[in-house]
Design an enzyme around this catalytic site. Structure first.
Site, short mmCIF file in Angstrom:
data_model
loop_
_atom_site.label_atom_id
_atom_site.label_comp_id
_atom_site.label_asym_id
_atom_site.label_seq_id
_atom_site.Cartn_x
_atom_site.Cartn_y
_atom_site.Cartn_z
CB CYS A 31 -82.62 -78.52 -116.61
SG CYS A 31 -81.40 -77.20 -116.80
CE1 TYR B 73 -93.56 -73.82 -157.46
CE2 TYR B 73 -91.29 -74.32 -156.87
CZ TYR B 73 -92.45 -73.62 -156.65
OH TYR B 73 -92.50 -72.70 -155.63
CG ASP B 74 -87.09 -76.78 -159.74
OD1 ASP B 74 -86.47 -77.83 -159.60
OD2 ASP B 74 -87.67 -76.19 -158.81
CB CYS C 176 -77.83 -77.36 -112.92
SG CYS C 176 -78.50 -76.48 -114.34
CE LYS D 266 -60.67 -73.60 -146.84
NZ LYS D 266 -61.49 -72.51 -146.34
CE LYS E 155 -59.75 -77.95 -154.84
NZ LYS E 155 -60.29 -76.90 -155.70
S1 IVH Z 1 -62.60 -76.83 -153.10
C1 IVH Z 1 -65.54 -80.29 -152.61
N1 IVH Z 1 -60.90 -74.88 -153.44
O1 IVH Z 1 -63.38 -73.40 -148.72
C2 IVH Z 1 -64.59 -79.25 -152.19
N2 IVH Z 1 -62.61 -74.59 -151.82
O2 IVH Z 1 -63.76 -75.25 -146.44
C3 IVH Z 1 -64.99 -77.90 -152.58
N3 IVH Z 1 -62.58 -72.41 -150.73
O3 IVH Z 1 -66.77 -74.12 -149.16
C4 IVH Z 1 -64.08 -76.87 -152.15
N4 IVH Z 1 -60.86 -71.59 -151.79
O4 IVH Z 1 -65.91 -71.93 -150.10
C5 IVH Z 1 -61.97 -75.31 -152.76
N5 IVH Z 1 -59.36 -73.21 -153.88
C6 IVH Z 1 -60.42 -73.64 -153.21
C7 IVH Z 1 -61.06 -72.85 -152.25
C8 IVH Z 1 -62.15 -73.36 -151.57
C9 IVH Z 1 -61.79 -71.35 -150.88
C10 IVH Z 1 -63.69 -72.50 -149.75
C11 IVH Z 1 -64.99 -72.96 -150.32
C12 IVH Z 1 -65.41 -74.14 -149.48
C13 IVH Z 1 -64.58 -73.97 -148.28
C14 IVH Z 1 -64.32 -75.33 -147.67
#
Ligand code: IVH
Length: 708
Positions: A453, A46-47, A429, A128, A300
């Protein structure tokens, strides 16, 4: 099926014919699956049909049929995108704000892995990106699917749109046969400004910030619109893989870069919390000149074997954390304090504010938590904000916590109007007039009206239909409010949802003839409801909306009781505070007194119980699977660890056992299948011997699970 012509070799005529054939085949498969409950083809087949359809549509957008299967989900045609189940879940990150939390992050990882303070441990640190995440699936080097995160398990198919981004290669070389690249779609500042100018000139809506603009641009039903929007992409990770990319995070990202994906240039390797904080400071300093929004730095663990060992909590990895930048602040006037009554009866005060821009978003409401918070006290009665209270008319400082929920940080007493009176929190309330009482040790005042309620009843219904509960397409918060107040076709409790179609059939005025409804939307709604008569156990337990039963606990309960019959019988026979069922409930690792008594009490309240029974009569509840690989030798077994473990930490042992489908209990009982005893095991090992339960040592355990 005959061998397929590769999509890029199809002529327009051949593509048109094939789209027609696929629309027909997929519609047939949908009908067999959803309407007749008898799938005719495998999920994979299906996929494959859906994927080929999407690929052809992406190459020939002009040929997309009005009845295109990619615009439909199952038997209930959706207005939006087709759904995609992620082969590997898309997770979020735990947030940290203080340097101390970063030291704790490192310490926690060392504890979990059993690493000493001096053992080397390398991290990556990278910006981030403040955009939206996207998963790109490549098979044989070709982009076959792009999906948004959605709820992490199921996202939206935005393949045709993703193909329009020049940062996203359509083909890559030298990659594993299956590779899901994950990263962030974003819009640069300059592009955002230009887009808003264009939009304004064309009399179209403008966007509040680059993130909203990126999300709005990617989630366009017409890929031509996405193509006209200046979207960019940074790769930061991966999902499913047929072969590993590298041994380290950094190595894997370097490979993604070689395949042609943009990766963030401010990624660094750091050898501990001090180096991470230095990198945080360096990135924060560059924040204003990067040209795109970032909201923190992500750390990480670099070694992928360690990432594997660390694994995941329910929605976040243990091996990563987001160190967020401090929230932005703004001053505005608190115009009114209003009380909202929630699903569990909690009276939640909300501040209505004079609208103000905070971090690029206009804020006009903020949470005030509870009456103590308004009065300037915390849950232990200690003064917060130096004991300053909030009053209607005050000037207050607003910030966006974790950049999402607006909160109030401070109040400017010098600007307080002379006639401003302390806020009197209601003891009744405001929705149903029942007493609102505060239990000792609870900072929240709750309405005692229960299901009488209306506010509680409506909120419970909204919870019931929400995404991670019954997720009924076409029945969202707005519709629930409408049906709750309806005289002709009311929905007052969950069971009413499943009699909706039959009642509508018996009625003279029909749903389809109402304002805002039509033949199609009414039929779709009934089909969506029909599709949910079969529901997985964990979703049902979560949907009931019992206090303290969130998704994680619902899942835990489902995996322990496995069937609705077993769960329901246990709750019925349990009594708070003692007895076999009560003990069994408490023996589940993760279930404490508060959760247990909330559950048992809910099942023993006559009105509540009757409402649950009426609901379940309409459902077929799918049994839960014990977690993890079902063919592991410990799947479904209840295991107790005791004594000192030498090859791994207790947390790691538990997480690994659970990943293999075992339940890990904290104490030995008749339900225990296996005890793993290390040196120093005391009473638990003796108890196991008394009960005749098999007891093995750590070495034998590792051999059993194949990890020796
Ligand atoms: S790692 C398993 N690295 O932040 C971990 N996320 O709050 C996967 N994001 O949903 C995320 N920059 O959309 C990672 N350098 C970065 C990131 C990043 C932005 C966002 C991503 C994630 C959210 C988590």
């Amino acid at each position: 099926m005959t061998a397929e012509t590769p999509v890029e070799h199809l002529t327009e005529d051949a593509a048109r014919a094939e789209l027609a054939r696929l629309a027909h085949q997929i519609a047939q498969a949908d009908a067999a699956y959803h309407l007749h409950d008898a799938p005719e083809i495998s999920d994979a087949a299906y996929d494959a049909l859906k994927r080929r359809n999407a690929e052809i549509e992406a190459r020939f957008p002009a040929l997309i049929r009005p009845d295109s299967p990619s615009a439909r989900v199952g038997a209930a045609p959706a207005e939006g995108f087709a759904k995609v189940r992620h082969e590997r879940r898309m997770l979020s990150l735990e947030n940290a704000f203080e340097p101390a939390e970063i030291a704790e992050f490192d310490a926690r990882i060392r504890r979990y892995l059993g690493l000493g303070d001096d053992a080397p441990l390398i991290y990556t640190a990278e910006p981030k990106i403040d955009g939206l995440s996207l998963s790109l699936r490549y098979e044989g080097g070709r982009l076959v699917q792009a999906a948004t995160r959605g709820d992490g398990e199921t996202g939206e198919n935005v393949t045709a749109n993703a193909r329009t981004l020049s940062d996203i290669p359509a083909r890559i070389e030298g990659a594993p046969d299956i590779l899901e690249v994950r990263g962030e779609v974003y819009m640069a500042h300059a592009d955002f400004e230009a887009l808003n100018t264009r939009q304004a000139e064309a009399g179209q809506k403008t966007f509040a910030n680059p993130r909203n603009a990126a999300a709005g641009s990617l989630r366009q039903l017409d890929p031509a619109i996405t193509a006209s929007r200046p979207l960019r992409f940074f790769a930061y990770g991966w999902g499913a893989l047929s072969a590993p990319l590298a041994d380290t995070q950094k190595g894997a990202i370097d490979r993604l870069e070689k395949f042609g994906f943009p990766v963030n240039p401010w990624t660094a390797l750091c050898d501990g919390p001090d180096a991470l904080l230095a990198q945080y400071a360096a990135i924060e300093q560059r924040r204003a000149t990067l040209g795109y929004d970032i909201d923190g730095v992500v750390y990480k663990v670099d070694d992928l074997a360690l990432q594997d060992r660390l694994g995941f909590r329910s929605t976040t990895p243990r091996w990563a954390i987001a160190h967020k930048f401090p929230a932005e602040l703004a001053w505005t006037r608190l115009e009114r304090i209003e009380i909202q009554v929630g699903r569990t009866g909690a009276l939640s005060p909300v501040a209505r504010l004079m609208p103000v821009t905070v971090g690029g978003v206009v804020v006009s409401n903020a949470t005030l938590h509870n009456e103590d918070y308004i009065a300037g006290r915390d849950s232990r009665g200690m003064a917060i904000r130096d004991g300053k209270d909030f009053r209607e008319g005050d000037w207050v400082q607003v910030y966006r916590a974790g950049d999402v929920i607006p909160k109030l940080a401070d109040v400017d007493l010098s600007k307080r109007p002379p006639d401003a009176a302390p806020y009197a929190f209601p003891a009744i309330c405001p929705e149903c007039g029942s007493d609102a009482i505060r239990e000792e040790s609870d900072s929240v005042r709750r309405c005692t009206g229960g299901l009488i309620c209306p506010a509680q009843a409506v909120e419970r219904l909204k919870h019931f239909v929400s995404r991670n509960a019954f997720d009924i397409e076409g029945l969202g918060a707005k519709q629930v409010e409408m049906f709750y107040r309806d005289e002709v076709l009311p929905i007052r409790e969950p069971a009413d949802i499943f009699t909706l179609e039959a009642r509508d059939r018996a009625n003279i005025p029909k749903l389809k003839n109402r304002d805002g409804w039509g033949e199609k939307s009414a039929t779709n709604l009934f089909a969506a409801i029909q599709a949910r008569r079969t529901i997985p156990l964990h979703r049902l337990i979560f949907a009931l909306g019992i206090r303290h039963v969130g998704e994680v606990n619902a899942d835990l309960l489902a995996r322990n009781y496995l069937t609705w019959q077993a769960f329901e019988a246990a709750m019925t026979n349990a009594t708070v505070g003692g007895g076999a069922e009560w003990e069994q409930l408490l023996s589940i690792d993760g279930v404490g007194q508060v959760l247990a008594s909330s559950l048992v009490t809910a099942f023993h309240q006559p009105a509540e119980r009757a409402s649950i029974d009426r609901l379940v009569a309409h459902l077929s509840v799918e049994p839960a699977q014990p977690r993890g690989q079902v063919d592991s030798p410990v799947a479904g077994k209840t295991v107790v660890f005791t004594g000192t473990l030498e090859r791994m930490t207790r947390a790691e042992a538990k997480a690994r056992a659970e990943a293999l489908g075992a339940k890990v209990a904290g104490s030995v009982s008749k339900k225990t299948d296996l005890v793993v005893a290390g040196p120093g095991a005391g009473s638990k090992a003796k108890q196991a011997a008394d009960l005749g339960i098999e007891t093995i040592d750590e070495e034998a355990w590792l051999q059993l699970i194949g990890g020796a």
